[in-house]
Design an enzyme around this catalytic site. Sequence first.
Site, short mmCIF file in Angstrom:
data_model
loop_
_atom_site.label_atom_id
_atom_site.label_comp_id
_atom_site.label_asym_id
_atom_site.label_seq_id
_atom_site.Cartn_x
_atom_site.Cartn_y
_atom_site.Cartn_z
N ASP A 79 -10.70 3.34 3.96
CA ASP A 79 -11.03 1.91 3.89
C ASP A 79 -12.54 1.70 3.73
O ASP A 79 -12.99 0.63 3.34
CB ASP A 79 -10.60 1.21 5.20
CG ASP A 79 -9.42 0.27 5.00
OD1 ASP A 79 -9.21 -0.19 3.87
OD2 ASP A 79 -8.74 -0.01 6.01
N GLN A 120 -4.50 -1.43 9.56
CA GLN A 120 -4.53 -2.76 8.96
C GLN A 120 -5.15 -3.77 9.93
O GLN A 120 -4.82 -3.81 11.10
CB GLN A 120 -3.09 -3.19 8.60
CG GLN A 120 -3.00 -4.48 7.81
CD GLN A 120 -3.60 -4.39 6.41
OE1 GLN A 120 -3.69 -3.33 5.81
NE2 GLN A 120 -4.03 -5.52 5.89
N LYS A 141 0.84 -1.21 0.00
CA LYS A 141 0.00 0.00 0.00
C LYS A 141 0.87 1.26 0.00
O LYS A 141 0.62 2.21 -0.75
CB LYS A 141 -0.95 -0.01 1.21
CG LYS A 141 -2.05 -1.06 1.07
CD LYS A 141 -2.86 -1.28 2.34
CE LYS A 141 -3.85 -2.42 2.14
NZ LYS A 141 -4.67 -2.74 3.33
N1 GUN Z 1 -7.05 -6.63 6.13
C1 GUN Z 1 -7.37 -7.34 5.02
N2 GUN Z 1 -7.88 -6.53 4.07
C2 GUN Z 1 -7.87 -5.28 4.59
C3 GUN Z 1 -8.25 -4.01 4.08
O1 GUN Z 1 -8.73 -3.87 2.95
N3 GUN Z 1 -8.08 -2.97 4.91
C4 GUN Z 1 -7.56 -3.10 6.15
N4 GUN Z 1 -7.44 -2.01 6.91
N5 GUN Z 1 -7.19 -4.26 6.66
C5 GUN Z 1 -7.36 -5.35 5.87
#
Ligand code: GUN
Length: 281
Positions: A120, A97, A53
Amino acid sequence: MTAQRIDGNALSQKLRADVTFRTTALKARGITPGLAVILVGENPASQVYVRNKVKACEDSGLHSILEKHPASLTEAALLNRIEALNQDTSIHGILVQLPLPEHIDAQKVIEAISPAKDVDGFHIASAGALMTGMPGFWPCTPYGCMKMLESIGYELKGKHAVVIGRSNIVGKPMALMLLQQNATVTICHSATQDLKAITLQADVIVAAVGKRNILTADMVKPGAVVLDVGMNRNEEGKLCGDVDFAGVEQIAGYITPVPGGVGPMTITMLLVNTLEAAERI
Ligand code: GUN
Protein backbone atom coordinates in the site's frame (compact mmCIF):
# COMPACT_ATOMS: atom_id res chain seq x y z
CA MET A 1 -12.52 21.61 -27.78
CA THR A 2 -13.55 18.42 -26.01
CA ALA A 3 -10.93 16.80 -23.82
CA GLN A 4 -9.46 13.42 -24.66
CA ARG A 5 -10.37 10.84 -22.06
CA ILE A 6 -7.67 8.84 -20.34
CA ASP A 7 -9.27 5.42 -20.07
CA GLY A 8 -8.24 3.76 -16.79
CA ASN A 9 -9.81 0.45 -17.77
CA ALA A 10 -7.92 0.21 -21.07
CA LEU A 11 -4.60 1.23 -19.49
CA SER A 12 -5.20 -1.21 -16.62
CA GLN A 13 -5.80 -4.02 -19.08
CA LYS A 14 -2.45 -3.30 -20.72
CA LEU A 15 -0.55 -3.08 -17.43
CA ARG A 16 -2.29 -6.16 -16.01
CA ALA A 17 -1.29 -8.17 -19.09
CA ASP A 18 2.33 -7.32 -18.21
CA VAL A 19 1.70 -8.32 -14.57
CA THR A 20 0.35 -11.69 -15.74
CA PHE A 21 3.36 -12.18 -18.04
CA ARG A 22 5.87 -11.42 -15.27
CA THR A 23 3.90 -13.52 -12.77
CA THR A 24 4.09 -16.50 -15.11
CA ALA A 25 7.86 -16.03 -15.38
CA LEU A 26 8.16 -15.86 -11.60
CA LYS A 27 6.01 -18.97 -11.15
CA ALA A 28 8.39 -20.83 -13.46
CA ARG A 29 11.06 -20.06 -10.86
CA GLY A 30 8.81 -21.51 -8.13
CA ILE A 31 7.58 -18.20 -6.71
CA THR A 32 3.89 -17.25 -6.80
CA PRO A 33 3.35 -13.61 -5.78
CA GLY A 34 0.97 -13.56 -2.81
CA LEU A 35 -1.16 -10.77 -1.33
CA ALA A 36 -2.87 -10.90 2.08
CA VAL A 37 -5.83 -8.55 2.46
CA ILE A 38 -7.17 -7.93 5.96
CA LEU A 39 -10.62 -6.49 6.54
CA VAL A 40 -11.81 -5.62 10.05
CA GLY A 41 -15.52 -4.88 10.49
CA GLU A 42 -18.40 -4.59 8.07
CA ASN A 43 -17.90 -1.27 6.27
CA PRO A 44 -19.90 -1.86 3.03
CA ALA A 45 -17.56 0.17 0.78
CA SER A 46 -14.51 -1.60 2.22
CA GLN A 47 -16.14 -4.97 1.55
CA VAL A 48 -16.52 -4.07 -2.13
CA TYR A 49 -12.94 -2.74 -2.34
CA VAL A 50 -11.34 -5.85 -0.80
CA ARG A 51 -13.43 -8.17 -2.97
CA ASN A 52 -12.25 -6.28 -6.06
CA LYS A 53 -8.62 -6.47 -4.92
CA VAL A 54 -8.75 -10.23 -4.34
CA LYS A 55 -10.55 -10.81 -7.65
CA ALA A 56 -7.92 -8.75 -9.50
CA CYS A 57 -5.20 -10.96 -8.00
CA GLU A 58 -6.98 -14.11 -9.16
CA ASP A 59 -7.49 -12.69 -12.66
CA SER A 60 -3.77 -11.89 -12.99
CA GLY A 61 -2.51 -15.20 -11.59
CA LEU A 62 -1.42 -13.92 -8.18
CA HIS A 63 -2.12 -15.83 -4.98
CA SER A 64 -4.28 -13.95 -2.49
CA ILE A 65 -5.92 -14.51 0.85
CA LEU A 66 -8.73 -12.46 2.33
CA GLU A 67 -8.95 -12.38 6.12
CA LYS A 68 -12.22 -11.03 7.46
CA HIS A 69 -12.36 -10.19 11.15
CA PRO A 70 -15.24 -8.90 13.29
CA ALA A 71 -15.18 -5.21 14.31
CA SER A 72 -14.53 -6.42 17.87
CA LEU A 73 -11.05 -7.72 16.96
CA THR A 74 -8.50 -6.32 19.41
CA GLU A 75 -5.52 -4.29 18.30
CA ALA A 76 -3.19 -6.86 19.87
CA ALA A 77 -4.83 -9.70 17.91
CA LEU A 78 -4.50 -7.73 14.66
CA LEU A 79 -0.82 -6.98 15.38
CA ASN A 80 -0.28 -10.72 15.97
CA ARG A 81 -1.85 -11.56 12.62
CA ILE A 82 0.38 -9.05 10.86
CA GLU A 83 3.47 -10.47 12.53
CA ALA A 84 2.47 -13.97 11.34
CA LEU A 85 2.02 -12.66 7.78
CA ASN A 86 5.37 -10.84 7.97
CA GLN A 87 6.94 -14.27 8.59
CA ASP A 88 4.84 -16.13 5.97
CA THR A 89 7.03 -16.76 2.91
CA SER A 90 4.00 -17.38 0.64
CA ILE A 91 2.87 -13.76 1.25
CA HIS A 92 4.76 -10.89 -0.42
CA GLY A 93 2.27 -8.08 0.17
CA ILE A 94 0.11 -7.20 3.18
CA LEU A 95 -2.80 -4.78 2.94
CA VAL A 96 -4.96 -3.76 5.88
CA GLN A 97 -8.07 -2.09 4.51
CA LEU A 98 -8.78 1.33 6.02
CA PRO A 99 -10.66 2.69 7.84
CA LEU A 100 -10.19 0.50 10.92
CA PRO A 101 -12.57 0.50 13.91
CA GLU A 102 -11.89 3.40 16.31
CA HIS A 103 -10.40 1.26 19.08
CA ILE A 104 -7.52 0.26 16.76
CA ASP A 105 -4.63 2.67 16.14
CA ALA A 106 -4.33 2.55 12.33
CA GLN A 107 -0.85 4.09 12.25
CA LYS A 108 0.45 1.52 14.73
CA VAL A 109 -0.99 -1.26 12.56
CA ILE A 110 0.57 0.17 9.39
CA GLU A 111 3.97 0.45 11.09
CA ALA A 112 3.72 -3.24 12.11
CA ILE A 113 3.74 -4.32 8.45
CA SER A 114 7.23 -5.17 7.22
CA PRO A 115 8.29 -2.37 4.81
CA ALA A 116 9.30 -5.16 2.37
CA LYS A 117 5.62 -6.20 2.24
CA ASP A 118 4.06 -2.71 2.43
CA VAL A 119 2.39 -2.82 -1.00
CA ASP A 120 0.00 0.00 0.00
CA GLY A 121 3.04 2.26 0.50
CA PHE A 122 1.63 3.66 3.75
CA HIS A 123 4.50 2.73 6.13
CA ILE A 124 6.68 5.67 7.22
CA ALA A 125 9.64 3.84 5.66
CA SER A 126 7.81 3.87 2.31
CA ALA A 127 6.83 7.53 2.76
CA GLY A 128 10.44 8.39 3.61
CA ALA A 129 11.72 6.46 0.59
CA LEU A 130 9.37 8.37 -1.70
CA MET A 131 10.37 11.68 -0.16
CA THR A 132 14.09 11.03 -0.61
CA GLY A 133 13.88 9.31 -4.01
CA MET A 134 15.00 5.95 -2.63
CA PRO A 135 13.54 2.59 -3.80
CA GLY A 136 10.33 1.66 -2.01
CA PHE A 137 6.64 1.08 -2.58
CA TRP A 138 4.57 4.02 -3.83
CA PRO A 139 0.94 4.42 -2.71
CA CYS A 140 -1.23 2.90 -5.42
CA THR A 141 -3.60 5.76 -6.26
CA PRO A 142 -1.02 8.50 -6.96
CA TYR A 143 1.23 5.88 -8.61
CA GLY A 144 -1.69 5.06 -10.93
CA CYS A 145 -2.10 8.78 -11.71
CA MET A 146 1.58 8.96 -12.71
CA LYS A 147 1.07 5.97 -15.03
CA MET A 148 -1.89 7.77 -16.62
CA LEU A 149 0.27 10.84 -17.31
CA GLU A 150 3.00 8.58 -18.70
CA SER A 151 0.43 6.86 -20.97
CA ILE A 152 -0.29 10.14 -22.80
CA GLY A 153 3.44 10.92 -23.04
CA TYR A 154 3.04 13.96 -20.80
CA GLU A 155 6.31 15.79 -20.00
CA LEU A 156 5.98 17.18 -16.46
CA LYS A 157 9.30 19.02 -16.40
CA GLY A 158 8.69 22.71 -15.72
CA LYS A 159 4.90 22.35 -15.72
CA HIS A 160 2.72 23.67 -12.91
CA ALA A 161 0.89 20.80 -11.21
CA VAL A 162 -1.80 21.61 -8.67
CA VAL A 163 -2.92 18.92 -6.23
CA ILE A 164 -6.18 19.57 -4.42
CA GLY A 165 -6.13 17.53 -1.20
CA ARG A 166 -3.35 16.74 1.28
CA SER A 167 -4.11 13.22 2.54
CA ASN A 168 -1.28 10.84 3.37
CA ILE A 169 -2.76 8.31 0.92
CA VAL A 170 -3.15 10.56 -2.14
CA GLY A 171 -2.45 14.29 -1.93
CA LYS A 172 0.96 14.35 -0.24
CA PRO A 173 2.51 11.38 -2.11
CA MET A 174 1.02 12.70 -5.39
CA ALA A 175 2.79 16.02 -4.87
CA LEU A 176 6.11 14.26 -4.21
CA MET A 177 5.81 12.10 -7.34
CA LEU A 178 5.06 15.14 -9.50
CA LEU A 179 7.99 16.98 -7.90
CA GLN A 180 10.27 14.04 -8.64
CA GLN A 181 9.40 14.54 -12.33
CA ASN A 182 10.44 18.20 -12.06
CA ALA A 183 6.99 19.77 -12.05
CA THR A 184 6.41 22.91 -10.01
CA VAL A 185 3.89 21.69 -7.46
CA THR A 186 1.23 23.49 -5.45
CA ILE A 187 -0.82 21.66 -2.81
CA CYS A 188 -4.24 23.15 -2.10
CA HIS A 189 -6.46 22.17 0.81
CA SER A 190 -9.47 23.21 2.87
CA ALA A 191 -7.74 26.37 4.17
CA THR A 192 -6.55 27.49 0.71
CA GLN A 193 -7.73 30.98 -0.18
CA ASP A 194 -8.98 31.53 -3.74
CA LEU A 195 -8.57 27.99 -5.06
CA LYS A 196 -9.73 29.11 -8.49
CA ALA A 197 -6.89 31.65 -8.85
CA ILE A 198 -4.42 28.78 -8.32
CA THR A 199 -6.09 26.09 -10.44
CA LEU A 200 -6.38 28.55 -13.35
CA GLN A 201 -2.56 28.59 -13.48
CA ALA A 202 -2.29 24.79 -13.56
CA ASP A 203 -1.10 22.67 -16.46
CA VAL A 204 -2.06 19.56 -14.49
CA ILE A 205 -4.75 19.34 -11.81
CA VAL A 206 -5.25 16.36 -9.51
CA ALA A 207 -8.53 16.55 -7.58
CA ALA A 208 -8.37 14.36 -4.47
CA VAL A 209 -10.74 15.83 -1.92
CA GLY A 210 -13.79 13.57 -1.81
CA LYS A 211 -16.25 16.38 -2.60
CA ARG A 212 -18.39 16.60 -5.72
CA ASN A 213 -17.81 19.53 -8.10
CA ILE A 214 -14.78 20.87 -6.22
CA LEU A 215 -13.41 21.61 -9.72
CA THR A 216 -15.64 23.33 -12.26
CA ALA A 217 -15.01 24.51 -15.84
CA ASP A 218 -14.38 28.15 -14.83
CA MET A 219 -11.42 26.96 -12.68
CA VAL A 220 -9.53 25.21 -15.51
CA LYS A 221 -7.04 26.62 -18.03
CA PRO A 222 -7.86 25.54 -21.61
CA GLY A 223 -5.90 22.39 -22.51
CA ALA A 224 -5.00 21.43 -18.91
CA VAL A 225 -4.77 17.78 -17.86
CA VAL A 226 -7.34 16.91 -15.18
CA LEU A 227 -7.07 13.75 -13.06
CA ASP A 228 -10.09 12.98 -10.89
CA VAL A 229 -9.38 10.85 -7.81
CA GLY A 230 -12.80 11.47 -6.20
CA MET A 231 -15.24 8.65 -5.45
CA ASN A 232 -18.58 10.19 -4.52
CA ARG A 233 -22.26 9.49 -5.11
CA ASN A 234 -24.65 11.98 -6.70
CA GLU A 235 -28.32 12.48 -5.74
CA GLU A 236 -29.29 9.46 -7.84
CA GLY A 237 -26.70 7.29 -6.11
CA LYS A 238 -24.47 7.19 -9.19
CA LEU A 239 -20.69 7.10 -8.74
CA CYS A 240 -19.05 10.42 -9.55
CA GLY A 241 -15.75 12.16 -8.93
CA ASP A 242 -14.62 15.52 -7.56
CA VAL A 243 -14.72 17.15 -10.99
CA ASP A 244 -17.76 18.58 -12.78
CA PHE A 245 -17.02 16.27 -15.69
CA ALA A 246 -19.54 17.62 -18.23
CA GLY A 247 -18.29 21.19 -17.81
CA VAL A 248 -14.54 20.56 -17.44
CA GLU A 249 -14.52 18.16 -20.40
CA GLN A 250 -15.25 21.17 -22.65
CA ILE A 251 -12.14 23.04 -21.44
CA ALA A 252 -9.46 20.47 -20.51
CA GLY A 253 -7.02 18.81 -22.90
CA TYR A 254 -7.20 15.47 -21.14
CA ILE A 255 -9.53 14.21 -18.41
CA THR A 256 -10.08 10.99 -16.46
CA PRO A 257 -13.68 9.80 -16.09
CA VAL A 258 -15.33 8.43 -12.94
CA PRO A 259 -15.97 5.54 -13.02
CA GLY A 260 -13.36 4.00 -15.34
CA GLY A 261 -10.50 6.38 -14.61
CA VAL A 262 -8.22 6.40 -11.58
CA GLY A 263 -10.22 3.71 -9.72
CA PRO A 264 -9.12 0.67 -11.77
CA MET A 265 -5.56 2.04 -11.85
CA THR A 266 -5.36 1.92 -8.04
CA ILE A 267 -5.96 -1.83 -8.03
CA THR A 268 -3.61 -2.31 -10.98
CA MET A 269 -0.76 -0.62 -9.12
CA LEU A 270 -1.46 -2.82 -6.10
CA LEU A 271 -0.88 -5.83 -8.36
CA VAL A 272 2.31 -4.23 -9.70
CA ASN A 273 3.59 -3.54 -6.16
CA THR A 274 2.79 -7.09 -5.02
CA LEU A 275 4.51 -8.57 -8.06
CA GLU A 276 7.56 -6.38 -7.46
CA ALA A 277 7.64 -7.38 -3.78
CA ALA A 278 7.86 -11.01 -4.95
CA GLU A 279 10.43 -10.20 -7.67
CA ARG A 280 12.70 -8.58 -5.06
CA ILE A 281 12.95 -11.86 -3.11
N1 GUN B 1 -9.10 2.61 2.04
C1 GUN B 1 -9.35 3.43 0.99
N2 GUN B 1 -8.36 3.34 0.07
C2 GUN B 1 -7.47 2.44 0.55
C3 GUN B 1 -6.25 1.92 0.05
O1 GUN B 1 -5.76 2.28 -1.02
N3 GUN B 1 -5.63 1.02 0.83
C4 GUN B 1 -6.14 0.61 2.03
N4 GUN B 1 -5.45 -0.27 2.74
N5 GUN B 1 -7.27 1.07 2.52
C5 GUN B 1 -7.93 2.00 1.78
